[in-house]
Design an enzyme around this catalytic site. Structure first.
Site, short mmCIF file in Angstrom:
data_model
loop_
_atom_site.label_atom_id
_atom_site.label_comp_id
_atom_site.label_asym_id
_atom_site.label_seq_id
_atom_site.Cartn_x
_atom_site.Cartn_y
_atom_site.Cartn_z
N LYS A 5 1.39 27.36 37.50
CA LYS A 5 0.80 26.73 36.30
C LYS A 5 0.31 27.82 35.38
O LYS A 5 -0.34 28.78 35.83
CB LYS A 5 -0.39 25.86 36.71
CG LYS A 5 0.01 24.48 37.16
CD LYS A 5 -0.45 23.42 36.13
CE LYS A 5 0.29 22.11 36.33
NZ LYS A 5 -0.47 21.15 37.08
N ARG A 22 -15.51 0.73 39.48
CA ARG A 22 -15.20 0.74 40.90
C ARG A 22 -13.76 0.26 41.08
O ARG A 22 -13.52 -0.95 41.25
CB ARG A 22 -16.20 -0.17 41.64
CG ARG A 22 -16.38 0.05 43.11
CD ARG A 22 -15.11 -0.17 43.85
NE ARG A 22 -15.25 -0.12 45.29
CZ ARG A 22 -14.19 -0.03 46.09
NH1 ARG A 22 -12.96 0.06 45.59
NH2 ARG A 22 -14.36 -0.03 47.39
N HIS A 34 -0.93 19.28 28.32
CA HIS A 34 -2.04 18.35 28.15
C HIS A 34 -1.71 17.00 28.77
O HIS A 34 -0.54 16.59 28.77
CB HIS A 34 -2.38 18.16 26.66
CG HIS A 34 -3.75 17.63 26.46
ND1 HIS A 34 -4.02 16.27 26.44
CD2 HIS A 34 -4.94 18.26 26.34
CE1 HIS A 34 -5.32 16.11 26.28
NE2 HIS A 34 -5.90 17.30 26.22
N ASP A 50 -7.71 25.37 24.74
CA ASP A 50 -8.28 26.52 25.45
C ASP A 50 -7.58 27.85 25.19
O ASP A 50 -8.20 28.90 25.31
CB ASP A 50 -8.28 26.25 26.96
CG ASP A 50 -9.42 25.32 27.36
OD1 ASP A 50 -10.42 25.27 26.64
OD2 ASP A 50 -9.29 24.64 28.40
N ARG A 90 -19.67 19.93 24.36
CA ARG A 90 -19.23 18.64 24.90
C ARG A 90 -20.39 17.76 25.34
O ARG A 90 -20.22 16.55 25.51
CB ARG A 90 -18.23 18.88 26.04
CG ARG A 90 -17.59 17.64 26.66
CD ARG A 90 -16.84 16.75 25.67
NE ARG A 90 -15.74 17.41 24.97
CZ ARG A 90 -14.48 17.49 25.42
NH1 ARG A 90 -14.18 16.96 26.59
NH2 ARG A 90 -13.56 18.09 24.70
N HIS A 100 -9.24 21.91 33.72
CA HIS A 100 -9.98 21.30 32.59
C HIS A 100 -10.63 22.44 31.81
O HIS A 100 -9.94 23.33 31.35
CB HIS A 100 -10.96 20.27 33.19
CG HIS A 100 -11.60 19.31 32.23
ND1 HIS A 100 -11.24 19.18 30.91
CD2 HIS A 100 -12.61 18.40 32.42
CE1 HIS A 100 -11.98 18.25 30.33
NE2 HIS A 100 -12.83 17.77 31.23
N HIS A 116 -13.66 14.14 23.32
CA HIS A 116 -12.24 13.97 23.61
C HIS A 116 -11.97 12.75 24.49
O HIS A 116 -11.28 12.85 25.50
CB HIS A 116 -11.65 15.23 24.25
CG HIS A 116 -10.30 15.57 23.76
ND1 HIS A 116 -9.19 15.62 24.57
CD2 HIS A 116 -9.85 15.85 22.52
CE1 HIS A 116 -8.14 15.93 23.84
NE2 HIS A 116 -8.52 16.08 22.60
C1 LIG Z 1 -9.75 21.31 27.14
C2 LIG Z 1 -8.85 20.92 28.29
O1 LIG Z 1 -9.30 20.52 29.33
S1 LIG Z 1 -7.19 21.01 28.00
C3 LIG Z 1 -6.46 21.21 29.59
C4 LIG Z 1 -6.79 22.55 30.15
N1 LIG Z 1 -6.04 22.79 31.36
C5 LIG Z 1 -5.06 23.71 31.44
O2 LIG Z 1 -4.73 24.39 30.51
C6 LIG Z 1 -4.41 23.85 32.78
C7 LIG Z 1 -2.89 23.96 32.69
N2 LIG Z 1 -2.32 22.69 32.36
C8 LIG Z 1 -2.13 21.74 33.33
O3 LIG Z 1 -2.40 21.97 34.50
C9 LIG Z 1 -1.61 20.38 32.90
O4 LIG Z 1 -0.81 20.51 31.74
C10 LIG Z 1 -2.75 19.38 32.66
C11 LIG Z 1 -3.71 19.35 33.84
C12 LIG Z 1 -3.55 19.76 31.41
C13 LIG Z 1 -2.14 18.01 32.43
O5 LIG Z 1 -1.55 17.62 33.63
P1 LIG Z 1 -0.45 16.47 33.70
O6 LIG Z 1 -0.80 15.39 32.76
O7 LIG Z 1 -0.29 16.13 35.12
O8 LIG Z 1 0.83 17.26 33.17
P2 LIG Z 1 2.27 16.69 32.80
O9 LIG Z 1 2.47 15.34 33.42
O10 LIG Z 1 2.45 16.81 31.34
O11 LIG Z 1 3.22 17.72 33.52
C14 LIG Z 1 4.62 17.62 33.32
C15 LIG Z 1 5.28 18.77 34.01
O12 LIG Z 1 4.96 19.99 33.34
C16 LIG Z 1 4.38 20.90 34.25
N3 LIG Z 1 3.29 21.57 33.59
C17 LIG Z 1 2.30 20.98 32.90
N4 LIG Z 1 1.46 21.91 32.45
C18 LIG Z 1 1.94 23.10 32.87
C19 LIG Z 1 1.49 24.42 32.73
N5 LIG Z 1 0.37 24.69 32.06
N6 LIG Z 1 2.21 25.41 33.29
C20 LIG Z 1 3.34 25.13 33.96
N7 LIG Z 1 3.81 23.90 34.14
C21 LIG Z 1 3.11 22.89 33.61
C22 LIG Z 1 3.85 20.04 35.38
O13 LIG Z 1 3.73 20.80 36.58
C23 LIG Z 1 4.88 18.95 35.47
O14 LIG Z 1 6.00 19.44 36.17
P3 LIG Z 1 6.71 18.51 37.27
O15 LIG Z 1 7.16 17.30 36.50
O16 LIG Z 1 7.81 19.39 37.75
O17 LIG Z 1 5.66 18.22 38.28
O1 LIG Z 2 -8.54 15.25 27.21
C1 LIG Z 2 -8.33 15.94 28.22
O2 LIG Z 2 -7.73 15.52 29.22
C2 LIG Z 2 -8.79 17.34 28.27
C3 LIG Z 2 -9.21 17.89 26.96
O3 LIG Z 2 -8.40 18.33 26.16
C4 LIG Z 2 -10.63 17.87 26.61
O4 LIG Z 2 -11.44 17.33 27.38
O5 LIG Z 2 -10.99 18.39 25.55
#
Ligand SMILES: CC(=O)SCCNC(=O)CCNC(=O)[C@H](O)C(C)(C)COP(=O)(O)OP(=O)(O)OC[C@H]1O[C@@H](n2cnc3c(N)ncnc32)[C@H](O)[C@@H]1OP(=O)(O)O
Ligand SMILES: O=C([O-])CC(=O)C(=O)O
Length: 375
Positions: free
Chosen positions: A254, A355, A260, A311, A336, A221, A186
């Protein structure tokens, strides 16, 4: 959905390097590995074919696949010293900590002496991770020392066989296969970027992968699949899930498994794993977790325009296969490791130490007061 600000915190929108491995969200929602659409790969390939594609650049021929699987099979055994370390890790440790230690210990025993060994070492990790997690899990939970050198035909089958002590049914082996394909690669996600930063210092592969495991562990993540499971399990019906989610959103909590950093409208991996979660729900006669998950998806989209990421439906899919929740994120590692290692190879092939700079927000320059005069 509104265009996302591509600057500032989280390095969002900064191009931090080049890759030929994958594209993420290029047309708003797509995912490709070396030019192949994820849907095409998940429908037509075995995970080992995708691992071959990621490591060697091309899908294998039938003969190459047979040879590649035989190579991976021959690397499933664990050295005695690693087994002894795994036996000493407590049963209540987090399995991601076990993966991290297992990787690091293997690096002590079979380290990468030169970059010429990088593919061999990457294949060794790919073959050994299922053995590492299952050896520890079965020793600490079932009091048995399992044989990790099985003749299972796939990595997913090998994992399920060791976990349960019996050969898996074909449906479960197939879902594991798809799941491992979906999680394989990814682009510059947080754990991969960790691996590349480590590689950029010309460190060894085991260090790069150990660091990546630590980064994947967090609930923002890879750890989100476990957190999503806890969420859906806490609801007894779709209506209760709807009420619960509305309260959580009101409290600005959250919701794990949604949203995403790159995709704006959907995560293409979701519709694939959701289909398999539905099949598994039918298979086990589930009338609660799958409908709860579907309602969560609808509520989050209706209320916040937030969509399920890879997820969310993985949680119920793994659960229906009888996989303990705490082993969900280690499965992500088992897959991964392909993407991580390939990114390490890319970084090494065209390296400059990573860096960046920081914006200083601390106090202005000052002089040291002798210690007796500080108060
Ligand atoms: C395989 C993977 O790793 S996929 C990712 C797995 N992680 C999760 O499912 C955790 C829940 N999701 C999140 O925390 C986030 O969506 C992330 C970490 C994946 C991405 O973070 P960011 O890029 O910072 O999110 P983004 O900029 O789109 O957020 C926009 C708004 O939506 C909100 N938001 C985003 N995701 C969520 C969520 N899952 N639940 C509630 N609110 C959310 C943010 O708090 C933000 O609100 P704000 O503008 O009031 O601060
Ligand atoms: O790309 C990302 O930020 C997280 C994700 O979905 C992955 O690692 O599969």
């Amino acid at each position: 959905m509104a265009e996302k600000a591509l600057s500032g915190a989280g390095l969002r929108g900064q191009v931090a390097g080049k890759t030929a491995l994958s594209t993420v969200g290029k047309t708003g929602s797509g995912l490709t590995y070396r030019g192949y659409d994820i849907k095409d790969l998940a429908k037509n390939c075995e995970f080992e074919e995708v691992a071959h594609l990621i490591f060697y650049g091309e899908l294998p021929t039938s003969a190459q696949l047979v040879e590649y699987k035989a190579l991976l099979k021959s690397m499933r055994g664990l050295p005695q010293a690693l087994k002894e370390v795994l036996e000493r890790i407590p049963a209540d440790a987090h399995p991601m900590d076990v993966m991290r230690t297992g990787c690091s210990m293997l690096g002590n025993l079979e380290g990468e002496d030169s970059f010429a060994q990088q593919l061999e070492k990457a294949n060794r990790l790919l073959a050994a991770f299922p053995s590492i997690i299952c050896y520890w899990y079965r020793f600490t939970h079932d009091d048995v020392r399992i044989e990790t050198e099985t003749d299972d035909n796939s990595i997913g089958g090998h994992f399920l066989h060791m976990l349960r002590g019996e050969k898996p049914n074909p449906l479960h082996e197939q879902v594991m296969n798809v799941s491992l394909i979906l999680y394989a690669e990814h682009e510059f996600n947080a754990s991969t970027f960790t691996a590349r930063v480590c590689a950029s210092t010309l460190s060894d592969l085991f260090s790069c992968i150990t660091g990546a495991i630590g980064t994947l562990r967090g609930p923002l993540h890879g750890g989100a699949n476990e957190a999503a499971m806890e969420l859906i399990e806490s609801f007894s019906s779709p209506d209760e899930a709807e009420q619960g989610l509305l309260c959580m959103l009101e409290r600005k909590e959250k919701i794990m498994g949604f949203g995403h950093a790159i995709y704006r409208e959907s995560d293409p991996r979701n519709e694939i794993i959701k289909t398999w979660a539905e099949k598994l729900a039918e298979d086990v006669g589930d009338t609660r977790l799958y409908p709860v998950s579907v309602r969560c998806e609808a509520v989050m989209w209706r209320e916040k325009k937030l969509f399920c990421n890879a997820d969310f439906f993985h949680a119920s899919a793994y659960h229906f296969m009888g996989i303990p929740t705490k082993l969900f994120t280690p499965i992500f590692v088992m897959s991964r490791v392909t993407g991580w290692a390939a990114h390490v190879f890319e970084q090494r092939a065209d390296n400059r130490i990573i860096r960046p700079s920081a914006e200083y927000v601390g106090v202005e320059p000052r002089t040291v007061t002798p210690i007796a005069k500080r108060g």
